[in-house]
Design a protein around this motif. Structure first.
Motif, short mmCIF file in Angstrom:
data_model
loop_
_atom_site.label_atom_id
_atom_site.label_comp_id
_atom_site.label_asym_id
_atom_site.label_seq_id
_atom_site.Cartn_x
_atom_site.Cartn_y
_atom_site.Cartn_z
N MET A 296 0.86 -1.19 0.00
CA MET A 296 0.00 0.00 0.00
C MET A 296 0.88 1.23 0.00
O MET A 296 1.87 1.29 0.74
CB MET A 296 -0.91 0.01 1.23
N ARG A 297 0.52 2.22 -0.83
CA ARG A 297 1.35 3.42 -0.95
C ARG A 297 0.48 4.67 -1.04
O ARG A 297 -0.64 4.63 -1.52
CB ARG A 297 2.22 3.38 -2.22
N SER A 298 1.05 5.78 -0.59
CA SER A 298 0.37 7.07 -0.73
C SER A 298 1.35 8.21 -0.56
O SER A 298 2.36 8.08 0.14
CB SER A 298 -0.76 7.21 0.29
N GLU A 299 1.03 9.33 -1.20
CA GLU A 299 1.77 10.57 -0.97
C GLU A 299 1.37 11.20 0.36
O GLU A 299 2.03 12.10 0.84
CB GLU A 299 1.50 11.55 -2.11
N SER A 300 0.25 10.74 0.91
CA SER A 300 -0.30 11.33 2.14
C SER A 300 -0.28 10.32 3.27
O SER A 300 -0.79 9.20 3.14
CB SER A 300 -1.75 11.78 1.89
N LYS A 301 0.26 10.72 4.40
CA LYS A 301 0.26 9.85 5.58
C LYS A 301 -1.16 9.55 6.03
O LYS A 301 -1.48 8.41 6.41
CB LYS A 301 1.03 10.50 6.73
N GLU A 302 -2.02 10.55 5.95
CA GLU A 302 -3.40 10.36 6.39
C GLU A 302 -4.12 9.33 5.52
O GLU A 302 -4.82 8.45 6.03
CB GLU A 302 -4.16 11.70 6.36
N GLU A 303 -3.95 9.44 4.20
CA GLU A 303 -4.61 8.48 3.30
C GLU A 303 -4.02 7.09 3.45
O GLU A 303 -4.74 6.09 3.37
CB GLU A 303 -4.49 8.95 1.85
N LEU A 304 -2.72 7.01 3.67
CA LEU A 304 -2.09 5.71 3.87
C LEU A 304 -2.62 5.05 5.15
O LEU A 304 -2.91 3.84 5.17
CB LEU A 304 -0.58 5.86 3.93
N ASP A 305 -2.76 5.83 6.20
CA ASP A 305 -3.28 5.30 7.46
C ASP A 305 -4.73 4.83 7.30
O ASP A 305 -5.13 3.80 7.85
CB ASP A 305 -3.19 6.35 8.56
N LYS A 306 -5.53 5.57 6.52
CA LYS A 306 -6.92 5.18 6.29
C LYS A 306 -6.98 3.86 5.52
O LYS A 306 -7.75 2.96 5.87
CB LYS A 306 -7.65 6.28 5.52
N LEU A 307 -6.15 3.74 4.49
CA LEU A 307 -6.13 2.51 3.69
C LEU A 307 -5.65 1.34 4.56
O LEU A 307 -6.20 0.23 4.47
CB LEU A 307 -5.21 2.70 2.49
N ASP A 308 -4.66 1.58 5.38
CA ASP A 308 -4.14 0.56 6.28
C ASP A 308 -5.24 0.05 7.20
O ASP A 308 -5.40 -1.17 7.39
CB ASP A 308 -2.99 1.16 7.08
N GLY A 309 -6.01 0.96 7.76
CA GLY A 309 -7.10 0.57 8.65
C GLY A 309 -8.15 -0.26 7.94
O GLY A 309 -8.67 -1.25 8.50
N LYS A 310 -8.48 0.12 6.71
CA LYS A 310 -9.46 -0.64 5.94
C LYS A 310 -8.96 -2.05 5.66
O LYS A 310 -9.71 -3.03 5.76
CB LYS A 310 -9.78 0.08 4.63
N PHE A 311 -7.69 -2.17 5.29
CA PHE A 311 -7.13 -3.48 4.99
C PHE A 311 -7.16 -4.39 6.22
O PHE A 311 -7.59 -5.55 6.14
CB PHE A 311 -5.69 -3.34 4.50
N LEU A 312 -6.75 -3.87 7.36
CA LEU A 312 -6.74 -4.69 8.57
C LEU A 312 -8.16 -5.10 8.96
O LEU A 312 -8.38 -6.23 9.44
CB LEU A 312 -6.07 -3.92 9.71
N GLY A 313 -9.12 -4.23 8.70
CA GLY A 313 -10.51 -4.57 8.95
C GLY A 313 -11.01 -5.68 8.04
O GLY A 313 -11.76 -6.57 8.46
N ILE A 314 -10.58 -5.64 6.78
CA ILE A 314 -10.96 -6.68 5.81
C ILE A 314 -10.43 -8.04 6.25
O ILE A 314 -11.13 -9.05 6.18
CB ILE A 314 -10.45 -6.31 4.41
N VAL A 315 -9.19 -8.08 6.72
CA VAL A 315 -8.60 -9.34 7.18
C VAL A 315 -9.40 -9.89 8.35
O VAL A 315 -9.75 -11.09 8.39
CB VAL A 315 -7.13 -9.13 7.59
N LYS A 316 -9.71 -9.04 9.31
CA LYS A 316 -10.46 -9.48 10.49
C LYS A 316 -11.83 -10.02 10.10
O LYS A 316 -12.25 -11.09 10.58
CB LYS A 316 -10.61 -8.29 11.45
N ASP A 317 -12.51 -9.31 9.20
CA ASP A 317 -13.85 -9.74 8.78
C ASP A 317 -13.79 -11.04 7.97
O ASP A 317 -14.69 -11.89 8.09
CB ASP A 317 -14.51 -8.65 7.95
N ALA A 318 -12.76 -11.19 7.15
CA ALA A 318 -12.64 -12.41 6.34
C ALA A 318 -12.44 -13.64 7.22
O ALA A 318 -12.99 -14.71 6.95
CB ALA A 318 -11.48 -12.27 5.36
N VAL A 319 -11.64 -13.50 8.27
CA VAL A 319 -11.42 -14.61 9.21
C VAL A 319 -12.73 -14.96 9.93
O VAL A 319 -13.11 -16.14 10.04
CB VAL A 319 -10.33 -14.23 10.23
N ALA A 320 -13.43 -13.93 10.40
CA ALA A 320 -14.70 -14.17 11.11
C ALA A 320 -15.72 -14.84 10.19
O ALA A 320 -16.46 -15.75 10.61
CB ALA A 320 -15.25 -12.85 11.65
#
Length: 431
Positions: A296-320
């Motif tokens: 995951m990449r971004s010119e913006s720390k804020e956007e990178l952090d948002k994408l990171d959070g979404k990805f980690l949420g997807i992993v958690k939901d997929a396992v559940a």
């Protein structure tokens, strides 16, 4: 423009470096400093040396390219480059604890003062066993890693010879570096060491990374990234006998599908890739473990952090979801999330001296500057507030990170491009 022997470039008023230094002392702009610098007789003599030594620079490129330097296995090339630095008369030539090699060209200032760093990376993306024999066709060199970033290593050596031949003295020391770990899994480990633990970490006045060939490019922005390896674990079992048991591959597949449904902003540019997968036992087994790598990449720390959070949420939901969908009598699915790379975001201000001087050097050579952001060794000093840009080694090239990578080392464009970096470095080092 730079005056390169036998090539028709626009001439400028001949002024001495001393005049330029005096003007700088009276508050000259970076643009004025570069203009007077490139018009001076010593600088022209340095460029003439680049021109005269062009064949040697090409041969150094070939020699270094043909020494394999896979990720984390750069030592053979590093040792060869260290010997080259010694042969060029630099002082304090050494290999540090991370494997970076470097040598100092002393300036006229007090020992232990500020330094200008010029670095090119030793590593390539290619694994062990890759054929790195250079194939030459006319002015083109073809080989994995020849332009990214081996040619830059050779150009750094050419700069040392040019400065010596022209008898140019700089105020600040210049540290020439061949660093490890720029590519992929290396996660900028070489430059991270230089700025966190290296002997020069508190002495850097300005940092130049030379990466790729484009002389027009001035990379002042740092594209940040986060990279993960997620291992999905489960009880496993026979594909027939344990049918209906939870399957880690299903959780991994759901993660990939849901990740690729995400939309990201075009500005600030934000991207992701579900890149590599592996694992499993056999075709007739429910796997115990499957792993996935994500970038995951971004010119913006804020956007990178948002994408990171979404990805980690997807992993958690997929396992559940998988634990709910299938039988867990032998055990449940879990996910081991491991960060395997992180590069900080940031930018050197466009009005900073290093950006203005480098842009002026590009213009002085008759190019149109291309300012932008990328993920390079400059990310680390930029994140620490140290002035840094990434520049090119001159000439043209293509197919970076591919087995058919190439560069064109035609003499005129190559020397013209090399003069850009030389002017920018001298402007920051002071003459």
């Amino acid at each position: 423009m730079f005056s390169v022997p036998r090539y028709a470039l626009v001439s400028v008023l001949a002024l001495t470096i001393a005049t330029g230094a005096a003007a700088q002392g009276r508050g000259a702009t970076p643009e004025q400093t570069v203009q007077k610098l490139v018009a001076s007789a010593p600088f022209k003599a340095a460029v003439a040396k680049l021109d005269a030594d062009h064949a040697r620079t090409v041969e150094d490129t070939i020699t270094l390219t043909e020494i394999p330097a896979p990720p984390f296995k750069e030592e053979a090339r590093a040792k060869a480059y260290m010997e080259m630095l010694k042969a060029h008369g630099l002082s304090d030539v050494e290999m540090d604890a991370e494997g970076n090699v470097m040598g100092l060209r002393r300036g006229t200032g007090p020992a232990g003062g500020k330094v200008v760093v010029l670095a090119a990376h030793l590593d390539t993306v290619f694994p062990e066993g890759t054929n790195v024999k250079v194939r030459r066709e006319g002015t083109k060199l073809h080989a994995p890693g020849v332009g990214d970033d081996t040619h830059s290593l050779a150009v750094l050596l050419a700069y040392v010879r040019a400065l010596d031949a022209a008898k140019i003295k700089t105020k600040r020391d210049i540290l020439f570096v061949g660093n490890v770990g720029e590519e992929g899994p290396g996660d900028l480990r070489g430059v991270k060491f230089i700025f966190n633990k290296g002997k020069y970490k508190d002495r850097v006045h300005a940092f130049f990374s030379m990466d790729g060939t484009s002389a027009e490019r001035v990379t002042f922005g740092a594209v940040g990234s986060k990279r993960y390896r997620v291992t999905f674990n489960g009880p496993g079992g026979h594909s027939y006998g344990a049918y209906g048991t939870v399957n880690p591959m299903a959780a991994m597949g759901t993660t990939v599908v849901e990740m690729n449904k995400l939309t990201t902003p075009a500005k600030p540019r934000t991207t992701y890739a579900t890149s590599v997968v592996g694992g499993g036992t056999s075709v007739n087994s429910i796997p115990e473990a499957i792993w996935l790598e994500v970038d995951m990449r971004s010119e913006s720390k804020e956007e990178l952090d948002k994408l990171d959070g979404k990805f980690l949420g997807i992993v958690k939901d997929a396992v559940a979801a998988e634990n709910k969908a299938r039988n867990t009598r032998f055990g449940q699915i879990s996910a081991d999330v491991k960060m395997i790379g992180e590069r900080p975001t940031g930018a050197t201000r466009e009005d900073a001296e290093i950006v203005r001087a480098t842009t002026a050097a590009v213009k002085a050579a008759g190019y149109t500057p291309i300012l932008g952001a990328s993920s390079t060794d400059s990310n680390i000093p930029i994140s620490l507030g140290i002035p840094a840009v990434t520049i090119g080694s001159g000439g043209t090239g293509g197919r970076a990170h591919a087995p058919d990578e190439w560069i064109d080392v035609e003499k005129g464009p190559s020397v013209r491009g090399q003069a850009v970096g030389l002017a920018a470095v001298l402007a920051m080092a002071g003459v």
